[in-house]
Design a protein around this motif. Sequence first.
Motif, mmCIF file in Angstrom:
data_model
loop_
_atom_site.group_PDB
_atom_site.id
_atom_site.type_symbol
_atom_site.label_atom_id
_atom_site.label_comp_id
_atom_site.label_asym_id
_atom_site.label_seq_id
_atom_site.Cartn_x
_atom_site.Cartn_y
_atom_site.Cartn_z
ATOM 1 N N THR A 25 -2.516 0.189 12.237
ATOM 2 C CA THR A 25 -2.592 1.152 11.136
ATOM 3 C C THR A 25 -1.370 1.012 10.232
ATOM 4 O O THR A 25 -0.255 0.806 10.700
ATOM 5 N N VAL A 26 -1.600 1.141 8.935
ATOM 6 C CA VAL A 26 -0.536 1.087 7.935
ATOM 7 C C VAL A 26 -0.593 2.361 7.108
ATOM 8 O O VAL A 26 -1.653 2.714 6.573
ATOM 9 N N GLY A 27 0.519 3.050 7.000
ATOM 10 C CA GLY A 27 0.617 4.202 6.123
ATOM 11 C C GLY A 27 1.346 3.798 4.853
ATOM 12 O O GLY A 27 2.311 3.024 4.905
ATOM 13 N N ILE A 28 0.878 4.300 3.724
ATOM 14 C CA ILE A 28 1.504 3.954 2.450
ATOM 15 C C ILE A 28 1.827 5.229 1.683
ATOM 16 O O ILE A 28 0.931 6.036 1.410
ATOM 17 N N VAL A 29 3.107 5.402 1.374
ATOM 18 C CA VAL A 29 3.533 6.529 0.550
ATOM 19 C C VAL A 29 3.568 6.030 -0.887
ATOM 20 O O VAL A 29 4.419 5.214 -1.249
ATOM 21 N N GLY A 30 2.624 6.515 -1.686
ATOM 22 C CA GLY A 30 2.502 6.063 -3.062
ATOM 23 C C GLY A 30 1.153 5.416 -3.279
ATOM 24 O O GLY A 30 0.843 4.405 -2.637
ATOM 25 N N ARG A 40 -4.855 -2.637 -0.264
ATOM 26 C CA ARG A 40 -5.964 -3.593 -0.261
ATOM 27 C C ARG A 40 -5.645 -4.817 0.595
ATOM 28 O O ARG A 40 -6.500 -5.317 1.334
ATOM 29 N N LEU A 41 -4.410 -5.294 0.530
ATOM 30 C CA LEU A 41 -4.017 -6.431 1.361
ATOM 31 C C LEU A 41 -4.100 -6.082 2.842
ATOM 32 O O LEU A 41 -4.541 -6.895 3.657
ATOM 33 N N ALA A 42 -3.661 -4.880 3.184
ATOM 34 C CA ALA A 42 -3.727 -4.454 4.584
ATOM 35 C C ALA A 42 -5.174 -4.331 5.052
ATOM 36 O O ALA A 42 -5.514 -4.729 6.175
ATOM 37 N N LEU A 43 -6.025 -3.801 4.208
ATOM 38 C CA LEU A 43 -7.443 -3.707 4.557
ATOM 39 C C LEU A 43 -8.052 -5.085 4.754
ATOM 40 O O LEU A 43 -8.821 -5.321 5.690
ATOM 41 N N ASP A 44 -7.694 -6.018 3.863
ATOM 42 C CA ASP A 44 -8.206 -7.386 3.987
ATOM 43 C C ASP A 44 -7.743 -8.036 5.277
ATOM 44 O O ASP A 44 -8.403 -8.947 5.800
ATOM 45 N N ALA A 45 -6.592 -7.591 5.798
ATOM 46 C CA ALA A 45 -6.072 -8.110 7.059
ATOM 47 C C ALA A 45 -6.701 -7.435 8.271
ATOM 48 O O ALA A 45 -6.333 -7.732 9.413
ATOM 49 N N GLY A 46 -7.632 -6.514 8.045
ATOM 50 C CA GLY A 46 -8.318 -5.836 9.136
ATOM 51 C C GLY A 46 -7.602 -4.625 9.676
ATOM 52 O O GLY A 46 -7.919 -4.139 10.766
ATOM 53 N N LEU A 47 -6.636 -4.095 8.901
ATOM 54 C CA LEU A 47 -5.878 -2.933 9.334
ATOM 55 C C LEU A 47 -6.436 -1.659 8.721
ATOM 56 O O LEU A 47 -6.984 -1.684 7.612
ATOM 57 N N ALA A 48 -6.293 -0.561 9.427
ATOM 58 C CA ALA A 48 -6.668 0.742 8.883
ATOM 59 C C ALA A 48 -5.531 1.240 8.002
ATOM 60 O O ALA A 48 -4.359 1.060 8.337
ATOM 61 N N VAL A 49 -5.869 1.858 6.877
ATOM 62 C CA VAL A 49 -4.857 2.284 5.913
ATOM 63 C C VAL A 49 -5.033 3.748 5.567
ATOM 64 O O VAL A 49 -6.149 4.199 5.249
ATOM 65 N N VAL A 50 -3.928 4.493 5.624
ATOM 66 C CA VAL A 50 -3.912 5.879 5.161
ATOM 67 C C VAL A 50 -2.802 5.992 4.126
ATOM 68 O O VAL A 50 -1.692 5.493 4.341
ATOM 69 N N GLY A 51 -3.107 6.600 2.988
ATOM 70 C CA GLY A 51 -2.139 6.686 1.909
ATOM 71 C C GLY A 51 -1.942 8.112 1.427
ATOM 72 O O GLY A 51 -2.831 8.952 1.552
ATOM 73 N N SER A 52 -0.768 8.379 0.884
ATOM 74 C CA SER A 52 -0.495 9.691 0.312
ATOM 75 C C SER A 52 0.131 9.517 -1.055
ATOM 76 O O SER A 52 0.908 8.587 -1.283
ATOM 77 N N GLY A 53 -0.248 10.417 -1.983
ATOM 78 C CA GLY A 53 0.316 10.402 -3.318
ATOM 79 C C GLY A 53 1.114 11.659 -3.567
ATOM 80 O O GLY A 53 1.342 12.461 -2.662
ATOM 81 N N SER A 54 1.537 11.823 -4.814
ATOM 82 C CA SER A 54 2.368 12.973 -5.143
ATOM 83 C C SER A 54 1.545 14.216 -5.461
ATOM 84 O O SER A 54 2.089 15.316 -5.546
ATOM 85 N N GLY A 55 0.242 14.054 -5.614
ATOM 86 C CA GLY A 55 -0.623 15.176 -5.953
ATOM 87 C C GLY A 55 -1.547 15.548 -4.811
ATOM 88 O O GLY A 55 -1.286 15.214 -3.644
ATOM 89 N N ALA A 73 -7.076 8.775 2.148
ATOM 90 C CA ALA A 73 -5.937 9.620 1.785
ATOM 91 C C ALA A 73 -5.615 10.567 2.933
ATOM 92 O O ALA A 73 -6.516 11.061 3.625
ATOM 93 N N GLY A 74 -4.335 10.808 3.143
ATOM 94 C CA GLY A 74 -3.935 11.702 4.221
ATOM 95 C C GLY A 74 -2.684 12.472 3.863
ATOM 96 O O GLY A 74 -2.062 12.244 2.820
ATOM 97 N N THR A 75 -2.304 13.368 4.737
ATOM 98 C CA THR A 75 -1.067 14.114 4.558
ATOM 99 C C THR A 75 0.117 13.201 4.863
ATOM 100 O O THR A 75 -0.033 12.122 5.454
ATOM 101 N N LEU A 76 1.295 13.635 4.483
ATOM 102 C CA LEU A 76 2.485 12.850 4.779
ATOM 103 C C LEU A 76 2.643 12.658 6.282
ATOM 104 O O LEU A 76 3.044 11.582 6.740
ATOM 105 N N ARG A 95 14.836 10.886 -2.067
ATOM 106 C CA ARG A 95 15.353 12.087 -1.404
ATOM 107 C C ARG A 95 14.296 13.187 -1.296
ATOM 108 O O ARG A 95 14.518 14.187 -0.612
ATOM 109 N N GLU A 96 13.146 13.002 -1.958
ATOM 110 C CA GLU A 96 12.039 13.944 -1.794
ATOM 111 C C GLU A 96 11.349 13.761 -0.449
ATOM 112 O O GLU A 96 10.582 14.618 -0.013
ATOM 113 N N LEU A 97 11.583 12.635 0.209
ATOM 114 C CA LEU A 97 10.962 12.354 1.502
ATOM 115 C C LEU A 97 11.648 13.168 2.597
ATOM 116 O O LEU A 97 12.871 13.166 2.705
ATOM 117 N N ASP A 98 10.854 13.848 3.388
ATOM 118 C CA ASP A 98 11.377 14.677 4.467
ATOM 119 C C ASP A 98 11.803 13.800 5.640
ATOM 120 O O ASP A 98 10.952 13.154 6.270
#
Length: 248
Positions: A25-30, A40-55, A73-76, A95-98
Amino acid sequence: MTGNDGRGVVPSAGGGVAQGRGITTVGIVGTGRVGCALARLALDAGLAVVGSGSGPLDRAQAQLDARAPGAVAGTLAEVAAADVVILAIPLGRFRELDPEAFRRSLVVDAMNYWWELDGARPDLDDPTTSTSETVQTHLAGARVVKALNHMSLYELENLAFPPGHPERRGAAIAGDVAEDVQAVATLVDALGFDPVVAGSLADGVRFEPGTEVFGADDDAGEVRAMLDRFWQSQRGRVVGRARGVGEG
């Protein structure tokens, strides 16, 4: 080629390398274009991806659906729970990252400092340290490795190739813990690039903005050569004087 000795090109292990190293699994902030390209690259590599944005989650999901279908999309907290977390937001926002959210995370710092956008930031423009060391200080409980920041969006979107491909590009990596550097190297390999170990986290300065490597989109051999030439560059001499490091 050498192994992870702080200077080598890490040999490719071929398909399934990330999963073979326990990365599923790969998490992506942004969830901007860079974050989505990496997703997309991680998905192409067969990995599960969860991402979070600022909204809100639905906006992040819409961005992922448009550019990286299959990512969720997921929570932080959900992102931080992934095997590897990639930070793909403007460095000026780090510095916004907890820190508590990333206390046990393996974190890939793919962020860059742009004074034109971030404003004057002495904490990010200090030649005695790399920006990734500053991020590591903030995320004290995380294991930070610098990677993927120097690659252009075009390279991420168009120039990922399987191991052995003649057009495969190199990706510099820097970190303080050999095991973590190797884990990120396997991920970079799975994403479609040859990992090139630059050294410790302090050596991340050698592929920050303003260096020869940054945006070069070249093969692993030339990335290695550019990293080695850093101390003879104008930026390298400034950093070397500040750190008391002789040219070499």
